[in-house]
Write an enzyme that holds these catalytic residues in place. Structure first.
Site: not given
Length: 321
Positions: A67, A150, A168, A223
């Protein structure tokens, strides 16, 4: 950024809503939300990339390292560095025994090297305060140095299967198109986006964690920001943006970040010289990194201010001890 699928977590009890999930989500105008969850998660089960931090034996430390590294850095650049870090520092305590400068050195050319300092600080806190184990609770993760909302939510969700909103850039883009019918989300995350994410979050902890990973992967692989592959999207028939005819973005122009000629490039060249040396480097050698003296001095001052470089007597420099 690409997110890991959650590893084994605690046995789910009653659905819980963490501090990262707004208490009063707003209704969302999407038919059959349960079917929406199922379609996206089924797609993820079939198409998710095989990434090391997603594997059942990866562990929470692998997830945390990924991360930090994946922030503003593509997966293909992270993979080799992640593997090197986990081989050298398989536990947070292993990293904590090294200097912060070694973390910066091992960060290599991933960019935004302050992330290495933050990860080192988090590992040190984990070793000192949590018995060397990455904490499970969102609040404990958020209290670690260098970890924001986050990252705390992502680690709790992906490593421990907890129910959290994980927003995100990829997820925000999926939700903007799917639910609000616009091509891109706002530049900064808004309260409305968080309410929408809460409304879409499954009640069951395990399903919520899979949903977080699946929507992130959908944004990364299908996407996409440019040239979305709507024909491969498992929820194209529900997508408000597609059903509206895929209208073009009407907000401010979205410009990619430049690198060539910027202070970031100069900082990178200065750090490259310092990473290559195990002994302090004279100023004269750093001066070879960039020809323009004013920009070079500004970049070096920035590295000093950020704690990425230390100045020693006789105008010598090194990575932080």
């Amino acid at each position: 950024m690409s997110a890991p699928a959650p590893g084994p977590g605690p046995t789910p009890g009653p659905a819980s809503v963490s501090a990262s999930v707004p208490a009063a989500p707003v209704p969302v105008d999407l038919p059959a939300t349960g079917a929406l969850h199922g379609a996206v998660i089924d797609w993820f089960d079939e198409h998710a990339r095989d990434l090391p931090w997603r594997r059942p034996d990866a562990g929470a430390w692998s997830v945390m390292v990924s991360e930090f590294m994946l922030q503003q850095t593509p997966v293909n650049r992270v993979l080799p560095v992640h593997a090197e870090w986990l081989e050298r520092w398989p536990r947070p305590a292993d990293l904590a025994t090294e200097s912060a400068g070694e973390a910066v050195r091992a960060w290599g050319r991933l960019g935004y090297p302050r992330r290495a300092l933050r990860l080192h600080a988090a590992a040190t806190a984990i070793a000192q305060q949590h018995g060397g184990e990455v904490p499970r609770e969102h609040s404990e993760l958020l209290a670690l140095p260098g970890i924001g909302e986050y990252t705390a939510a992502a680690v709790a969700s992906f490593a421990y299967g907890r129910r959290h909103i994980v927003l995100d850039t990829n997820v925000r883009r999926v939700f903007a198109r799917l639910a609000t019918g616009v091509e891109y989300p706002p530049n900064a995350t808004t309260a409305a986006e968080r309410r929408l994410a809460a409304a879409l979050l499954p009640d069951d902890e395990g399903t919520a964690a899979r949903w977080a990973a699946a929507t992130m992967e959908l944004g990364a692989l299908v996407c996409a920001a440019r040239s979305p592959r709507c024909g491969s999207c498992p929820v194209a028939d529900r997508c408000a943006w597609r059903l509206a005819g895929s209208p073009a973005h009407e907000g401010p122009p979205r410009r990619g970040q430049t690198y060539a000629g910027t202070d970031r490039q100069v900082r990178g060249r200065l750090l490259a010289i310092l990473r290559a040396s195990r002994t302090p480097v004279p100023r004269a050698l750093l001066d070879t990194a960039w020809s323009e003296p004013v920009q070079r001095a500004r970049a070096l001052d920035g590295l000093l201010a950020d704690g990425l470089v230390e100045r020693l007597p006789d105008d010598h420099y090194r990575l932080p001890a």
